[in-house]
Design a protein around this motif. Structure first.
Motif, short mmCIF file in Angstrom:
data_model
loop_
_atom_site.label_atom_id
_atom_site.label_comp_id
_atom_site.label_asym_id
_atom_site.label_seq_id
_atom_site.Cartn_x
_atom_site.Cartn_y
_atom_site.Cartn_z
N ARG A 270 -6.64 -10.07 -4.31
CA ARG A 270 -6.95 -8.68 -4.63
C ARG A 270 -6.15 -8.23 -5.86
NH1 ARG A 270 -9.01 -5.56 -4.79
NH2 ARG A 270 -8.70 -3.74 -3.54
N TYR A 273 -7.55 -7.95 -9.52
CA TYR A 273 -8.40 -6.88 -10.00
C TYR A 273 -7.61 -5.96 -10.92
CZ TYR A 273 -11.90 -8.52 -6.77
OH TYR A 273 -12.82 -9.29 -6.13
N PHE A 275 -4.57 -5.49 -11.27
CA PHE A 275 -3.28 -4.95 -10.86
C PHE A 275 -2.16 -5.82 -11.44
CE2 PHE A 275 -6.11 -3.66 -7.35
CZ PHE A 275 -5.96 -2.29 -7.47
N LYS B 29 2.29 -2.28 1.27
CA LYS B 29 2.39 -1.47 0.05
C LYS B 29 1.23 -1.79 -0.89
CE LYS B 29 7.39 -1.06 0.06
NZ LYS B 29 8.57 -1.85 -0.30
N ALA B 30 0.88 -3.05 -0.94
CA ALA B 30 -0.19 -3.47 -1.84
C ALA B 30 -1.52 -2.85 -1.41
CB ALA B 30 -0.30 -4.99 -1.85
N GLN B 33 -2.44 0.33 -2.95
CA GLN B 33 -2.97 0.38 -4.32
C GLN B 33 -4.34 -0.28 -4.44
OE1 GLN B 33 -0.35 -1.63 -7.07
NE2 GLN B 33 -1.19 -3.63 -6.63
N TRP B 34 -4.68 -1.09 -3.45
CA TRP B 34 -5.98 -1.76 -3.51
C TRP B 34 -7.12 -0.84 -3.11
CZ3 TRP B 34 -4.23 -6.62 -0.34
CH2 TRP B 34 -3.39 -7.40 -1.15
N THR B 35 -6.77 0.20 -2.39
CA THR B 35 -7.83 1.05 -1.86
C THR B 35 -7.73 2.45 -2.42
OG1 THR B 35 -6.42 1.52 0.01
CG2 THR B 35 -8.06 -0.19 0.31
N GLU B 177 -12.40 -0.29 -1.42
CA GLU B 177 -11.59 -1.19 -2.22
C GLU B 177 -11.90 -0.92 -3.68
OE1 GLU B 177 -10.44 -5.23 -0.34
OE2 GLU B 177 -12.61 -5.02 -0.20
N ALA B 178 -10.85 -0.90 -4.47
CA ALA B 178 -11.06 -0.56 -5.87
C ALA B 178 -10.16 -1.40 -6.75
CB ALA B 178 -10.76 0.92 -6.09
N ASP B 179 -10.56 -1.52 -8.03
CA ASP B 179 -9.67 -2.19 -8.97
C ASP B 179 -8.70 -1.15 -9.53
OD1 ASP B 179 -10.81 -0.73 -10.98
OD2 ASP B 179 -11.83 -2.40 -11.94
N ILE B 180 -7.91 -1.57 -10.50
CA ILE B 180 -6.82 -0.69 -10.95
C ILE B 180 -7.35 0.59 -11.56
CG2 ILE B 180 -6.60 -1.62 -13.29
CD1 ILE B 180 -3.52 -1.60 -12.75
N ARG B 181 -8.59 0.59 -12.06
CA ARG B 181 -9.12 1.79 -12.68
C ARG B 181 -9.85 2.69 -11.68
NH1 ARG B 181 -13.04 -0.57 -15.63
NH2 ARG B 181 -12.63 -2.34 -14.27
N ASN B 183 -12.46 1.71 -9.90
CA ASN B 183 -13.85 1.32 -9.71
C ASN B 183 -14.03 0.65 -8.35
OD1 ASN B 183 -14.51 2.27 -12.17
ND2 ASN B 183 -14.75 0.28 -13.15
N LEU B 185 -15.17 -1.80 -5.50
CA LEU B 185 -15.51 -3.22 -5.51
C LEU B 185 -16.53 -3.53 -4.43
CD1 LEU B 185 -11.92 -4.65 -5.86
CD2 LEU B 185 -13.61 -4.33 -7.64
#
Lengths: 390, 610
Positions: A270, A273, A275, B29-30, B33-35, B177-181, B183, B185
């Motif tokens: 993940r 993506y 990060f 923690k991760a 930021q993934w969601t 679920e999203a990428d860093i911007r 968006n 997924l």
């Protein structure tokens, strides 16, 4: 030609000079396993490169295979160069010493010419060569070990005065690297200077003298580029600046931590993506740890260690001092850079950008390392031939 | 080689630490930021009156906006938007093609269907947001009781605040679920729907509230008062109406002047204490009757003042009421008679009744900011104080406390806990039903007698103007001088009337009070007519059967100016009208109604002696 005090000498001499029973004297050849290990590592790197980069590639270049394609071409070239060099007589390699040094210095100088050097992330490390880009420092590392091997073979390193010329070359490289600035390769270069001079027979007390300028240099370097101190602090506590200096390390931790024992599975990272910065190059080991877990990460480290082991075995099996020192130097480049990369990714040392040999994206890097391995294979071939002669 | 292997082992050790020992917490923690979680806003519940009429609702509207950088064909997009939303093409184009801004709002307050239709065409660069806003169908209506919300529809005042937990509901979320911007997924990996807010149904009646609103509004305007307020309770303590003037529009809350807003938000019936004056006499009356120290056969003599413990306390009518029956004393609102009643009951018993009637503590109504009565400490009460308390001085209570106690006086003696919430329902299903809580505080016979006395006040006494022909209405007027720093604040009064209306088996108690009226100030004149107006409307609205009404004879009011008190008294006796006189002089200097007005026997004549 052999000088007292060389660790290589004592080992090689013991093996090559003493008349040993035939069954004990049979040297295992390390060329084939080394070749297989390097190919395996590179192919695994290619596969992991796809996993780590397809999302970013799709986003940036509208082509999920953008990085993979480039790396595949480099891989083909690398295999060809590796096999080619393994067939080249070692004396030809020896003759390359001066041209390689000159080319290295010229290219590293060109980096500073605005039209050719590419500035990225505040440093000038890359050189634009029309259809491809490269880091001259990739060549410089090998040029240095080659020159030390030549010099030590010809003049020896048993007095302090004798170690000054190779020391000067190393220092010149280090200065150029610091100007880029490129702390990581500087560290590798320093490590190479120490390892090759020591292997070449320089006395331990000389290194104490060498330590003085290094101890002086650290505060000076920090004063010149304050970001280095911030990086040092970020390494101690990345959570103090999760959006700033600590970001890279935290993202790497997230990837590794998510991997656990066996990983989240191939393609299921993940962190890739966007990060994890430089997931395709400097931090590809994080993605490996995320997708394959501790087991996979340790397996990759073991494979690298096997490459290093094979390289050192080839070095110690060589009865030729030049060949032994060259094999030792090349292997040390691989060992130091691999170690630095995994140490950065796991947060053992402050973050610094250095690719993982054979695995990270980077064509010039792959071709250079493959060339080094090609020379190792050539030395292994000589060792085998020497054994038969014996 | 060994050194290299050694360092690799150190790295492997660190790897073990990061991946295995720290792994779980790092992954947690991760995950964050993934969601990306998109809140699903719960719709705030409605507030309804006792008949199910909406008093406060939630509106969902959509705002359409465009990110010009993402727009590829501006004229085409402008055409699509203009057609879908019936907007002018040119103005849409100017917005869509604007440069140098990241977002442009194209249209606001759009209905869902229009937005859905437009988004079906999925034009690039077009976005919409969902806005939730609170709206109040009647605007400036029941503003203090209902209260309002902030921009995030969180209750700030009134019932919106008190029942915020019920009304608000629980926001849900959609985890993607999203990428860093940011968006997405994948489709939502977790969908927690919002729990919609519950509806609350009040004991209040929209129509009766409306009658109360218009009454206080006209009283406030007509008398240039500081404020005018009205509270209507049913016979089980349910708040039927609560109106305040001045007030404000809930749909357009004036937030510029927060002090003024804060003052207007206040429910004076709950949060303020007043020395109510004569309306408080009902309590004294009920205590005396219940204790058996007064009955209809008693007579009281009023000489215009009464001496208690050597201190002379004046009746409001300084000339005195002379000899009067109990009923007449109540109709005359004679202070001397009520001093006598209080003294007969005694301090200990009176205070027991105050406690019984709940005047010493908060009523427990489901509203915030409630005050409780201010009483002298029982052991500090001297006979002089008790005498004053008897006619409503030296004791301050909240209007709600008084209205609740008076309800007990006329409903058979049951004191109810006032309440405004009737029930809570979620999705039309009953969640909570409030049950009236009561305790017997008076004998039913006492209540019956107090009723009778109060009916007399409206039929024959100072409360005449609250009367509505053909209906059973009783009550009591009150005119209290206001005090400031312990001294009479000259010219400042609290004029009030508290009355009840029998509507079949049910009864409604209304308390209307006007704070600092200008000009006229008698409760009988300033407050009683409005209660009469409210009751007339309530009776008609509830279809209360009207008794046969005989046509009252009319007469023309003669000119009383310059006449003596005796002459005016004779005039009133002749026409059967009620006289209320003020001032210390010997001749009439002011009269109302003025000479020449057409009057009936239900009329009250006010004169000022100068």
């Amino acid at each position: 030609m052999w000088k007292e005090g060389s660790i290589l000498k004592s080992k090689s001499a013991a093996i090559s000079n003493a008349p040993l029973p035939q069954y004990l004297a049979v040297r295992r050849r390390f060329g084939i396993p080394l070749f297989v290990a390097v190919i395996a590592l590179s192919l695994f790197g290619l596969v992991m490169l796809y996993s780590a980069s397809y999302y970013t590639a799709e986003y940036k270049y509208d082509d999920a295979f953008y990085y993979v394609k480039k790396q595949a071409v480099a891989f083909a070239i690398a295999v060809a160069v590796m096999i080619g060099l393994s067939r080249v007589p070692l004396k030809w390699v020896r003759k390359c010493q001066i041209p390689l040094l000159v080319v290295s210095f010229v290219l590293m100088g060109l980096v500073f010419i605005p039209a050719l050097g590419v500035e990225s992330y505040g440093a000038r490390r890359w050189l634009h060569m029309g259809f491809f880009s490269m880091q001259p420092s990739e060549i410089a590392k090998f040029a240095f070990v080659l020159s030390v091997a030549c010099y030590a073979d010809r003049y020896g390193l048993d007095t302090f005065r004798k170690i000054l010329p190779p020391l000067g070359i190393g220092a010149a490289f280090c200065v150029l690297l610091l100007l880029e600035p490129n702390m990581s390769v500087t560290m590798i270069m320093l490590g190479l200077v120490l390892l090759t001079l020591y292997a070449g027979g320089a006395k331990g007390k000389y290194f104490a003298l060498l330590a003085v300028p290094i101890v002086v240099a650290v505060p000076v370097l920090v004063a010149i580029e304050p970001y280095r101190l911030q990086r040092l602090l970020a390494f101690v506590d990345p959570w103090a600046s999760p959006k700033g200096e600590g970001y890279q390390l935290i993202q790497s931790y997230y990837a590794l931590g998510s991997g656990g024992w066996f990983g989240v599975g191939f393609l299921h990272s993940r962190q890739k993506y966007m990060f994890l910065p430089f997931a395709e190059s400097d931090f590809i080991f994080s993605v490996i740890g995320e997708e394959w877990g501790l087991v996979g990460a340790v397996a990759v480290m073991a494979l690298i260690l096997f490459v290093v082991y094979s390289g050192y075995r080839i070095a110690s099996a060589s009865s030729n001092r030049f060949a032994a020192l060259l094999a030792y130097g090349i292997t040390s480049v691989i060992a130091l850079q691999s170690l630095l990369n995994v140490a950065v990714v796991t947060g053992c040392v402050p973050p610094t950008g250095v690719p993982l040999p054979f695995v990270s994206f980077g064509g010039s890097s792959l071709v250079c390392f493959a060339s080094g391995v090609g020379v190792l294979l050539s030395i292994d071939r000589i060792n085998a031939a020497a054994h038969i002669i014996h | 080689m060994l050194a290299i292997a050694f360092f690799f082992c150190i790295v492997a050790g660190k790897l073990f630490y990061v991946q295995i020992i720290d792994g779980r917490s790092l992954q947690a923690k991760a995950l964050d930021q993934w969601t990306r979680d998109v809140p699903l806003v719960a719709t705030r519940g409605g507030i309804y009156d006792r008949n199910g009429l909406l008093l406060a609702g939630t509106d969902t509207a959509y705002t359409l906006y465009v990110r010009p950088v993402e727009v590829q064909d501006a004229p085409h997009l402008a055409r699509v938007i203009a057609d879908a939303l019936y907007l002018e093409y040119d103005s849409v184009l100017s917005k869509v093609a604007r440069t140098g801004v990241s977002e442009v709002t194209v249209a606001k307050k759009l209905p869902k269907e229009q937005v859905l239709a437009l988004m079906q065409a999925a034009p690039k660069g077009v976005y919409f947001s969902r806005d939730i806003s609170r709206y109040y169908p009647y605007g400036n209506f029941m503003s203090q009781l209902l209260g309002f919300t902030d921009a995030d529809t969180k209750g700030q005042t009134g019932l919106e605040l008190y029942y915020d937990d019920y009304l608000r509901g629980l926001n849900g979320y959609q985890l993607t679920e999203a990428d860093i911007r940011g968006n997405s997924l994948s489709d939502a990996i977790r969908y927690v729907p919002a729990v919609e807010g519950m509806d609350i149904v009040l004991t209040a009646d929209k129509s009766i509230q409306f009658f109360a609103e218009s009454a206080v509004d006209s009283a406030y305007r007509k008398y240039g008062a500081k404020s005018a307020s009205c509270l209507v309770l049913d016979d089980t303590g349910g708040i039927v109406a609560m109106a305040e003037a001045p007030s404000f529009d809930l749909n357009n809350v004036p937030r510029d002047d927060l002090d003024a807003l804060f003052a207007m938000c206040k429910m004076s019936a709950v949060s303020n204490v007043y020395e109510m004056g004569s309306t408080f006499k009902i309590i004294t009356m009920a205590a005396a009757v219940n204790e058996g120290v007064a009955d209809l056969d008693d007579t009281f003599y009023c000489a215009g003042s009464k001496e208690v413990d050597g201190q002379r306390i004046k009746c409001w009518k300084t000339k005195g009421h002379g000899s009067q029956t109990f009923a007449e004393a109540v109709q005359n609102s004679c202070n001397c008679a009520f001093m006598e009643l209080a003294l007969r009951v005694g301090t200990a018993k009176m205070y027991e009744y105050f406690r019984l009637f709940g005047l010493t503590q908060k009523t427990g109504v489901d509203l915030s900011g409630e005050a409780s009565g201010l009483l002298l400490p029982e052991d500090a009460v001297k006979p002089v104080d008790l005498a004053r308390i008897g006619f409503g001085q030296a004791i301050a209570v909240t209007p709600l406390e008084l209205a609740r106690a008076v309800t007990a006086c006329v409903n058979g003696g049951l004191l109810y806990t006032p309440r405004v919430l009737e029930r809570v329902q979620a999705d039309g299903k009953l969640v909570y039903q409030s049950v009236p809580q009561a305790k017997q505080v008076l004998k039913p016979s006492t209540s019956a007698l107090v009723r009778q006395l109060l009916l007399g006040v409206v039929n024959n006494g100072s409360g005449r103007l609250a009367g509505v022909a053909g209906y059973e209405i009783g009550g009591k007027t009150g005119t209290a001088q206001k005090y400031k720093n312990g001294a009479i604040d000259r010219g400042k009064y609290l004029s009030s009337f508290i009355g009840f209306l029998s509507a079949g088996s049910r009864q409604y108690v209304a308390l209307l009070y006007v704070d600092e009226p200008q000009g006229l100030y008698y409760g009988s004149q300033v407050a009683a007519p409005y209660v009469g107006e409210i009751f007339a409307n309530v009776a008609a609205y509830l279809d209360v059967p009207q008794a046969n009404v005989e046509e009252l004879p009319t007469f023309v009011m003669p000119d009383c100016l310059g006449k003596t008190y005796g002459e005016v008294q004779a005039l009133c006796r002749k026409h059967g009208i009620y006289l209320e006189a003020g001032g210390e002089g010997s001749r009439v200097v002011y009269q109302f109604p003025v000479a020449g007005s057409e009057c009936t026997s239900k009329c009250v004549l006010f004169v000022d002696m100068g």
